[in-house]
Scaffold this motif. Structure first.
Motif, mmCIF file in Angstrom:
data_model
loop_
_atom_site.group_PDB
_atom_site.id
_atom_site.type_symbol
_atom_site.label_atom_id
_atom_site.label_comp_id
_atom_site.label_asym_id
_atom_site.label_seq_id
_atom_site.Cartn_x
_atom_site.Cartn_y
_atom_site.Cartn_z
ATOM 1 N N ILE A 110 0.881 -1.165 0.000
ATOM 2 C CA ILE A 110 0.000 0.000 0.000
ATOM 3 C C ILE A 110 0.919 1.215 0.000
ATOM 4 O O ILE A 110 1.474 1.573 1.031
ATOM 5 N N GLU A 111 1.103 1.795 -1.158
ATOM 6 C CA GLU A 111 2.078 2.884 -1.279
ATOM 7 C C GLU A 111 1.369 4.216 -1.076
ATOM 8 O O GLU A 111 0.916 4.845 -2.036
ATOM 9 N N SER A 112 1.245 4.613 0.160
ATOM 10 C CA SER A 112 0.573 5.879 0.441
ATOM 11 C C SER A 112 1.134 6.510 1.697
ATOM 12 O O SER A 112 1.676 5.831 2.568
ATOM 13 N N VAL A 113 0.978 7.810 1.779
ATOM 14 C CA VAL A 113 1.395 8.557 2.957
ATOM 15 C C VAL A 113 0.610 8.072 4.180
ATOM 16 O O VAL A 113 1.161 7.918 5.267
ATOM 17 N N GLN A 114 -0.659 7.823 3.976
ATOM 18 C CA GLN A 114 -1.472 7.358 5.102
ATOM 19 C C GLN A 114 -0.928 6.051 5.672
ATOM 20 O O GLN A 114 -0.762 5.905 6.886
ATOM 21 N N ASN A 115 -0.648 5.090 4.791
ATOM 22 C CA ASN A 115 -0.143 3.801 5.265
ATOM 23 C C ASN A 115 1.192 3.966 5.989
ATOM 24 O O ASN A 115 1.410 3.374 7.057
ATOM 25 N N ALA A 116 2.070 4.794 5.430
ATOM 26 C CA ALA A 116 3.367 5.017 6.076
ATOM 27 C C ALA A 116 3.162 5.611 7.474
ATOM 28 O O ALA A 116 3.801 5.198 8.444
ATOM 29 N N ASN A 117 2.250 6.568 7.578
ATOM 30 C CA ASN A 117 1.976 7.195 8.870
ATOM 31 C C ASN A 117 1.373 6.215 9.869
ATOM 32 O O ASN A 117 1.793 6.157 11.017
ATOM 33 N N GLU A 118 0.369 5.484 9.433
ATOM 34 C CA GLU A 118 -0.304 4.590 10.378
ATOM 35 C C GLU A 118 0.605 3.445 10.799
ATOM 36 O O GLU A 118 0.604 3.030 11.954
ATOM 37 N N GLN A 119 1.391 2.938 9.864
ATOM 38 C CA GLN A 119 2.319 1.878 10.243
ATOM 39 C C GLN A 119 3.391 2.420 11.188
ATOM 40 O O GLN A 119 3.817 1.733 12.113
ATOM 41 N N ALA A 120 3.811 3.658 10.965
ATOM 42 C CA ALA A 120 4.810 4.265 11.847
ATOM 43 C C ALA A 120 4.259 4.352 13.273
ATOM 44 O O ALA A 120 4.933 4.017 14.246
ATOM 45 N N GLN A 121 3.021 4.788 13.379
ATOM 46 C CA GLN A 121 2.420 4.888 14.707
ATOM 47 C C GLN A 121 2.247 3.522 15.341
ATOM 48 O O GLN A 121 2.459 3.345 16.548
ATOM 49 N N THR A 122 1.871 2.552 14.523
ATOM 50 C CA THR A 122 1.697 1.190 15.024
ATOM 51 C C THR A 122 3.018 0.643 15.563
ATOM 52 O O THR A 122 3.072 0.087 16.667
ATOM 53 N N ALA A 123 4.076 0.805 14.785
ATOM 54 C CA ALA A 123 5.378 0.289 15.214
ATOM 55 C C ALA A 123 5.842 1.025 16.472
ATOM 56 O O ALA A 123 6.342 0.403 17.418
ATOM 57 N N ALA A 124 5.654 2.339 16.505
ATOM 58 C CA ALA A 124 6.121 3.115 17.659
ATOM 59 C C ALA A 124 5.423 2.656 18.930
ATOM 60 O O ALA A 124 6.053 2.491 19.986
ATOM 61 N N LYS A 125 4.122 2.434 18.835
ATOM 62 C CA LYS A 125 3.380 1.979 20.023
ATOM 63 C C LYS A 125 3.862 0.614 20.469
ATOM 64 O O LYS A 125 4.025 0.360 21.670
ATOM 65 N N ALA A 126 4.110 -0.258 19.516
ATOM 66 C CA ALA A 126 4.585 -1.600 19.871
ATOM 67 C C ALA A 126 5.960 -1.512 20.535
ATOM 68 O O ALA A 126 6.219 -2.182 21.543
ATOM 69 N N VAL A 127 6.820 -0.675 19.995
ATOM 70 C CA VAL A 127 8.158 -0.512 20.574
ATOM 71 C C VAL A 127 8.045 -0.012 22.015
ATOM 72 O O VAL A 127 8.813 -0.408 22.893
ATOM 73 N N CYS A 128 7.059 0.839 22.275
ATOM 74 C CA CYS A 128 6.892 1.410 23.610
ATOM 75 C C CYS A 128 6.074 0.522 24.533
ATOM 76 O O CYS A 128 5.668 0.947 25.622
ATOM 77 N N GLY A 129 5.804 -0.698 24.097
ATOM 78 C CA GLY A 129 5.066 -1.624 24.959
ATOM 79 C C GLY A 129 3.583 -1.318 25.069
ATOM 80 O O GLY A 129 2.934 -1.701 26.038
ATOM 81 N N LYS A 130 3.055 -0.581 24.075
ATOM 82 C CA LYS A 130 1.614 -0.314 24.053
ATOM 83 C C LYS A 130 1.038 -0.777 22.723
ATOM 84 O O LYS A 130 0.504 0.029 21.950
ATOM 85 N N PRO A 131 1.206 -2.065 22.413
ATOM 86 C CA PRO A 131 0.852 -2.528 21.063
ATOM 87 C C PRO A 131 -0.634 -2.383 20.748
ATOM 88 O O PRO A 131 -1.481 -2.640 21.606
ATOM 89 N N GLN A 132 -0.917 -1.943 19.553
ATOM 90 C CA GLN A 132 -2.291 -1.839 19.053
ATOM 91 C C GLN A 132 -2.270 -2.304 17.615
ATOM 92 O O GLN A 132 -1.579 -1.712 16.798
ATOM 93 N N PRO A 133 -3.024 -3.375 17.321
ATOM 94 C CA PRO A 133 -2.962 -3.891 15.946
ATOM 95 C C PRO A 133 -3.489 -2.869 14.936
ATOM 96 O O PRO A 133 -4.423 -2.125 15.226
#
Ligand code: FAD
Ligand code: FES
Lengths: 105, 410
Positions: free
Chosen positions: B294-317
């Motif tokens: 999914i080549e979009s700014v939205q996908n890049a943003n949402e995946q970035a937030q998803t990864a960041a939350k997981a890294v911080c121990g607050k995972p949200q699928p």
């Protein structure tokens, strides 16, 4: 020139304003990152939603386009003073205005 | 001593920038390093084929955050540096200047590289792509002395570039190998509409054209020769035929990818199969997703937030409802959902008014809408897409009925 931005944590930030740029661009340049503005002002994301709280007398905002209305209407946090900050260009009479970042959808 | 970051981000585009910001917002207290091979701070990439190419926005206005912000947020930028290898057990990356940098957690956000043409002449001077600022600047500096531009590829980027170049008064020939533009992403009515618009604006569009070579004069490109023998003169050639994911070091380190290596497989938290290695943005394919990038700014943003939350121990699928936009002339296309696999389309509004939507259905359920100058449908159609709503096509086709008034029967 400046305007004040209240972020979601209630903090107030004074933002140095550049005339001719949108409020979104001004807020972004001030380093307030909770305003995502994902589409960069392309009127496609509504993640730049703000409320205009206090407008100095004499200042007038550009009116909302139908597209802006439609995008705002989908927000759970729509208020009469809602705007998409990428659609409002800062003009000198707006010096001193106050805006509030809308809650995260 | 080797430099080390608690979280290292590779790639300073939309995903990488948002990952750094989201990490801090989620309370990440460790050190963050962002390594990017472009020499500039993160900027708004979509503008490259739009306002930046058109000269309507300077680079300053494209910066996603002001230069000082990175410092203030204690995000260390290592720009102009490319990661060439990864050792995921030692947790070290190697850069192209031979330095090694250690990490605790790695977020790979390297995006994609333009797919090159394979025909003779593909690397002549005067052959351009539009993926990063450097590409765009090279093209911009060539424009004043160029009159005829050939655009190869009728996807969004090629079409956007063609529109801007027409507005700049250039002669534009657009060559598409398929029998219609936007063939990969939209249904025929949308393709035909855009072809007609571009032709009205003076773009010459040739469809179903195979390219046999790019011709040269004095070492620079002079035109395109088609497989049917036709020669098209061009001072510059822009190639926009898609990207290849920038995942070499991850593959070499053993991260699981799709068959065909079209993307790194990630789970709902953007984790790869390597320990403490996340991957986000254009180079990923979600394991439980539609099977494409999914080549979009939205996908890049949402995946970035998803990864960041997981890294911080607050995972949200991540549950992505994709959206996308493209600006050409005075036409704003907005897409909600993913039309892949549709078996029916319904036209709402009419093409002549240049305000319409095409609704995509699959097994009777709404899966996506392409909205052209129809923001209201784009906004209101989202609920139908999210609900996978089964709607009578006759209702969808009636543009007097707002989409929000259509009751949702899932
Ligand atoms: C011209 C153009 C127009 C577009 N228009 C739109 C649009 O209108 N709407 C939309 O939603 N999307 C649009 N897109 C797509 C969108 O820009 C991408 O989906 C988005 O940028 C993806 O973010 P990313 O972080 O995955 O990759 P990128 O933003 O591409 O960032 C990746 C970064 O990593 C760097 N990098 C690569 N390899 C390495 C390495 N080994 N080491 C260090 N750094 C590396 C790259 O140089 C780049 O800076 C457009 C893209 C382009 C090119
Ligand atoms: S930035 Fe996307 S609508 Fe304002």
């Amino acid at each position: 020139m400046q305007f004040t931005v209240k972020t979601r944590d209630g903090d107030l930030h004074s933002v140095e304003a550049h005339v001719g740029l949108s409020l979104m661009e001004n807020i972004r340049s001030a380093g307030i990152e909770e305003l995502l503005a994902i589409c960069g002002g392309s009127l496609s994301c509504a993640t730049c939603h703000i409320y205009i709280e206090n407008l100095p007398g004499g200042a007038e905002l550009s009116s909302k386009s139908q597209d802006e209305e439609d995008l705002l209407e989908a927000s759970d946090y729509l208020k009469p003073n809602s705007r998409l900050s990428c659609q409002v260009v800062f003009q000198p009479p707006m010096d001193g205005m106050r805006i509030v970042v809308a809650p995260d959808e | 001593m080797m430099e080390r970051f608690d979280c290292m981000i590779v790639g300073g585009g939309h995903g990488g920038a948002q990952a750094a910001i989201a990490l801090r917002q989620a309370g990440f207290a460790g050190s963050i390093g962002l390594i990017g091979d472009e020499p500039v701070i993160p900027y708004d990439r979509p503008a490259l084929s739009k306002e930046y190419l058109a000269g309507k926005k300077s680079f300053d206005r494209l910066q996603l955050r002001p230069p000082e912000l990175w410092n203030e947020r204690e995000v260390v930028l290592r720009l102009g540096r490319r990661v060439i290898a990864l050792d995921s057990s030692a947790k070290v990356v190697v850069c192209d200047n031979d330095t090694a940098i250690g990490y605790g957690v790695l977020i790979w956000a390297a995006g994609g590289e333009p797919r090159p043409l394979s025909c003779p002449g593909h690397n002549l001077s005067g052959v351009h792509t539009i993926r990063n600022k450097g590409d765009c600047d090279r093209l911009l500096s060539a424009l004043p002395t160029s009159q005829h531009i050939a655009v190869i590829g009728g996807g969004y980027i090629g079409l956007e570039a063609a529109a801007v170049l027409r507005e700049l008064g250039k002669e534009v020939t657009l060559l598409e190998a398929q029998d219609r533009v936007l063939a990969r992403v939209a249904a025929e009515p949308v393709s035909r509409f855009y072809e007609a618009e571009h032709r009205t604006h003076g773009v010459e569009i040739l469809l179903g054209t195979g390219i046999s070579e790019l011709t040269a004069r004095d070492g620079a490109v002079s035109g395109v020769r088609l497989q049917n023998g036709t020669a098209i003169a061009a001072d510059q050639v822009i190639v926009g035929i898609g990207i290849m994911p920038a995942i070499g070091p991850l593959l070499a380190a053993g991260a699981e990818a799709t068959r065909g290596e079209t993307g790194i497989l990630v789970d709902d938290f953007c984790r790869t199969t390597l320990p403490d290695v996340y991957c986000i943005g254009d180079c990923t394919i979600m394991r439980d997703g539609p099977g494409i990038r999914i080549e979009s700014v939205q996908n890049a943003n949402e995946q970035a937030q998803t990864a960041a939350k997981a890294v911080c121990g607050k995972p949200q699928p991540l549950r992505l409802v994709p959206w996308f936009w493209s600006n050409q002339y005075d036409l704003r296309l907005q897409t909600i959902g993913l039309s892949l696999g549709y078996d029916q389309t319904v036209l709402r509004g009419n093409l002549v008014d240049r305000e319409f939507s095409l609704v995509y259905l699959k097994d009777g359920a709404v899966i996506a809408l392409d909205c052209i100058n129809a923001t209201r449908d784009y906004v209101q159609g989202r609920k139908l897409v999210e609900a996978h709503a089964h709607v009578d096509p006759a209702l969808l086709a009636d543009d007097r009925i707002p989409l929000k008034d259509i009751a949702i029967a899932a």
